[in-house]
Design a protein around this motif. Structure first.
Motif, mmCIF file in Angstrom:
data_model
loop_
_atom_site.group_PDB
_atom_site.id
_atom_site.type_symbol
_atom_site.label_atom_id
_atom_site.label_comp_id
_atom_site.label_asym_id
_atom_site.label_seq_id
_atom_site.Cartn_x
_atom_site.Cartn_y
_atom_site.Cartn_z
ATOM 1 N N VAL A 207 0.837 -1.202 0.000
ATOM 2 C CA VAL A 207 0.000 0.000 0.000
ATOM 3 C C VAL A 207 0.867 1.245 0.000
ATOM 4 O O VAL A 207 0.618 2.197 -0.750
ATOM 5 N N MET A 208 1.897 1.275 0.826
ATOM 6 C CA MET A 208 2.757 2.454 0.911
ATOM 7 C C MET A 208 3.512 2.668 -0.398
ATOM 8 O O MET A 208 3.720 3.816 -0.822
ATOM 9 N N SER A 209 3.902 1.592 -1.066
ATOM 10 C CA SER A 209 4.585 1.732 -2.355
ATOM 11 C C SER A 209 3.664 2.381 -3.385
ATOM 12 O O SER A 209 4.079 3.254 -4.152
ATOM 13 N N ARG A 210 2.410 1.958 -3.375
ATOM 14 C CA ARG A 210 1.457 2.539 -4.327
ATOM 15 C C ARG A 210 1.116 3.985 -3.969
ATOM 16 O O ARG A 210 0.901 4.815 -4.852
ATOM 17 N N LEU A 211 1.068 4.295 -2.686
ATOM 18 C CA LEU A 211 0.833 5.678 -2.281
ATOM 19 C C LEU A 211 2.023 6.559 -2.664
ATOM 20 O O LEU A 211 1.852 7.709 -3.080
ATOM 21 N N ARG A 212 3.234 6.022 -2.530
ATOM 22 C CA ARG A 212 4.416 6.764 -2.981
ATOM 23 C C ARG A 212 4.301 7.072 -4.475
ATOM 24 O O ARG A 212 4.596 8.185 -4.910
ATOM 25 N N ARG A 213 3.906 6.082 -5.234
ATOM 26 C CA ARG A 213 3.779 6.291 -6.677
ATOM 27 C C ARG A 213 2.703 7.333 -6.973
ATOM 28 O O ARG A 213 2.879 8.187 -7.853
ATOM 29 N N LEU A 214 1.596 7.278 -6.242
ATOM 30 C CA LEU A 214 0.512 8.243 -6.428
ATOM 31 C C LEU A 214 1.006 9.671 -6.201
ATOM 32 O O LEU A 214 0.788 10.559 -7.033
ATOM 33 N N PHE A 215 1.675 9.901 -5.078
ATOM 34 C CA PHE A 215 2.145 11.253 -4.775
ATOM 35 C C PHE A 215 3.322 11.657 -5.665
ATOM 36 O O PHE A 215 3.513 12.844 -5.945
ATOM 37 N N THR A 216 4.093 10.670 -6.126
ATOM 38 C CA THR A 216 5.175 10.985 -7.063
ATOM 39 C C THR A 216 4.598 11.475 -8.382
ATOM 40 O O THR A 216 5.092 12.441 -8.970
ATOM 41 N N ARG A 217 3.539 10.824 -8.870
ATOM 42 C CA ARG A 217 2.884 11.276 -10.096
ATOM 43 C C ARG A 217 2.294 12.668 -9.914
ATOM 44 O O ARG A 217 2.377 13.511 -10.803
ATOM 45 N N ALA A 218 1.687 12.903 -8.745
ATOM 46 C CA ALA A 218 1.048 14.197 -8.487
ATOM 47 C C ALA A 218 2.088 15.298 -8.296
ATOM 48 O O ALA A 218 1.812 16.458 -8.598
ATOM 49 N N ARG A 219 3.282 14.946 -7.798
ATOM 50 C CA ARG A 219 4.365 15.899 -7.520
ATOM 51 C C ARG A 219 3.849 17.128 -6.757
ATOM 52 O O ARG A 219 3.830 18.242 -7.274
ATOM 53 N N PRO A 220 3.390 16.960 -5.508
ATOM 54 C CA PRO A 220 2.872 18.102 -4.760
ATOM 55 C C PRO A 220 3.935 19.164 -4.531
ATOM 56 O O PRO A 220 5.112 18.854 -4.324
ATOM 57 N N GLU A 221 3.510 20.402 -4.597
ATOM 58 C CA GLU A 221 4.400 21.517 -4.295
ATOM 59 C C GLU A 221 4.586 21.616 -2.787
ATOM 60 O O GLU A 221 3.880 20.980 -2.011
ATOM 61 N N ALA A 222 5.541 22.437 -2.361
ATOM 62 C CA ALA A 222 5.877 22.532 -0.941
ATOM 63 C C ALA A 222 4.669 22.945 -0.108
ATOM 64 O O ALA A 222 4.401 22.367 0.954
ATOM 65 N N GLN A 223 3.911 23.928 -0.594
ATOM 66 C CA GLN A 223 2.741 24.384 0.147
ATOM 67 C C GLN A 223 1.671 23.296 0.214
ATOM 68 O O GLN A 223 1.004 23.119 1.241
ATOM 69 N N GLU A 224 1.509 22.552 -0.880
ATOM 70 C CA GLU A 224 0.537 21.464 -0.898
ATOM 71 C C GLU A 224 0.943 20.352 0.065
ATOM 72 O O GLU A 224 0.094 19.741 0.722
ATOM 73 N N LEU A 225 2.243 20.095 0.150
ATOM 74 C CA LEU A 225 2.717 19.074 1.086
ATOM 75 C C LEU A 225 2.435 19.498 2.526
ATOM 76 O O LEU A 225 2.076 18.666 3.363
ATOM 77 N N ASN A 226 2.585 20.785 2.801
ATOM 78 C CA ASN A 226 2.269 21.284 4.139
ATOM 79 C C ASN A 226 0.791 21.082 4.462
ATOM 80 O O ASN A 226 0.436 20.769 5.602
ATOM 81 N N ILE A 227 -0.078 21.261 3.454
ATOM 82 C CA ILE A 227 -1.511 21.028 3.655
ATOM 83 C C ILE A 227 -1.757 19.558 3.992
ATOM 84 O O ILE A 227 -2.536 19.231 4.904
ATOM 85 N N LEU A 228 -1.099 18.664 3.252
ATOM 86 C CA LEU A 228 -1.263 17.233 3.506
ATOM 87 C C LEU A 228 -0.780 16.868 4.912
ATOM 88 O O LEU A 228 -1.432 16.085 5.616
ATOM 89 N N ARG A 229 0.360 17.444 5.328
ATOM 90 C CA ARG A 229 0.858 17.181 6.686
ATOM 91 C C ARG A 229 -0.136 17.691 7.717
ATOM 92 O O ARG A 229 -0.372 17.054 8.756
ATOM 93 N N GLY A 230 -0.730 18.854 7.429
ATOM 94 C CA GLY A 230 -1.724 19.402 8.341
ATOM 95 C C GLY A 230 -2.953 18.516 8.448
ATOM 96 O O GLY A 230 -3.529 18.343 9.534
ATOM 97 N N MET A 231 -3.378 17.934 7.336
ATOM 98 C CA MET A 231 -4.518 17.009 7.345
ATOM 99 C C MET A 231 -4.214 15.795 8.209
ATOM 100 O O MET A 231 -5.064 15.354 9.004
ATOM 101 N N LEU A 232 -3.019 15.246 8.081
ATOM 102 C CA LEU A 232 -2.645 14.087 8.889
ATOM 103 C C LEU A 232 -2.633 14.445 10.368
ATOM 104 O O LEU A 232 -3.087 13.666 11.212
ATOM 105 N N THR A 233 -2.118 15.626 10.686
ATOM 106 C CA THR A 233 -2.080 16.068 12.078
ATOM 107 C C THR A 233 -3.488 16.225 12.645
ATOM 108 O O THR A 233 -3.758 15.854 13.791
#
Length: 244
Positions: A207-233
């Motif tokens: 599952v984690m390998s496929r999620l890595r591939r998903l986010f690699t394809r999406a290539r989130p920007e730094a601000q978007e990654l911060n949003i994702l970290r905030g969602m997890l928190t």
């Protein structure tokens, strides 16, 4: 921008390949060589085959792990054949050179070459944003390590010269996070998914390998990654609140 291009050799077993790689790099204006846990340290054979590029060998950065070599990079491209169990976003060599120069204006970019016999491991390849495959003759695709470096170094040089001639203004800032930040995100994501029971501790890999591939394809920007970290928190906080 060429000083931001890292050529990374992983667990190289022949010092002659290190020297030939240094020569291939210097002819194209590259000088930033990283050696990850080389099986033999650079020696007189490496210097001899460097043929005037001994400074590249002498200034090479030796590190113990793949993660150390790519630390601080915003773009990592790994060389690989296309036949992998989990296909990854691919670049042609020409695209690889163009992306390396574009993102090299703002920070370090890594072009990674694997072991002479077995290449890069799946774990190492999954830490790359893209894979690049050199379209060699399928009936005889026997490129040695230095040849592969020469081809990609040439494409970097071509892209660099084209950008100089076009007078393209540098980007104000890179929107992409460093690989260090991405790894922290993946660790945070895995911990959260384990805690919520979405994945099992005994089998998180697929599952984690496929999620890595998903986010690699999406290539989130730094601000978007911060949003994702905030969602997890926020998920973690809510789970703790419900637990109380």
């Amino acid at each position: 921008m060429l000083h931001n291009i890292r050529i990374i050799l992983v667990e190289t077993s022949h010092t002659g390949n290190m020297g030939s790689t240094a020569r291939a790099m210097k002819t194209m204006g590259l000088a930033n060589l990283y050696l990850v846990n080389p099986l033999v340290k650079p020696d007189s054979q490496a210097i001899a085959l460097a043929a005037g590029a001994s400074d590249v060998i002498g200034n090479a950065t030796l590190v113990d792990t793949f993660d150390e070599a790519i630390a601080g990079c915003s773009l990592v491209v790994g060389t690989s054949a296309r036949s992998r169990t989990l296909p990854w976003p691919m670049l042609e060599p020409r695209e690889c050179g163009e992306r390396a120069i574009q993102e090299g204006e703002q920070g370090p970019v890594a072009l990674v070459f694997g072991r002479e016999r077995v290449g890069l491991t799946n774990d190492e390849l999954q830490k790359c944003h893209y894979h690049v495959a050199i379209p060699a003759n399928p009936d005889y695709s026997s490129l040695n390590l230095a040849m592969a470096v020469q081809i990609l170094a040439y494409e970097v040089r071509v892209a660099y010269l084209a950008r100089q001639q076009q007078g393209v203004p540098p980007q104000e800032e890179t929107p992409y996070p460093l690989v260090d930040d991405l790894e922290r995100f993946y660790q945070h994501l895995e911990q959260t998914l384990l805690h919520t029971g979405f994945i099992r501790a005994a089998h998180p890999g697929q599952v984690m390998s496929r999620l890595r591939r998903l986010f690699t394809r999406a290539r989130p920007e730094a601000q978007e990654l911060n949003i994702l970290r905030g969602m997890l928190t926020s998920i973690e906080k809510q789970d703790k609140h419900q637990g109380n």
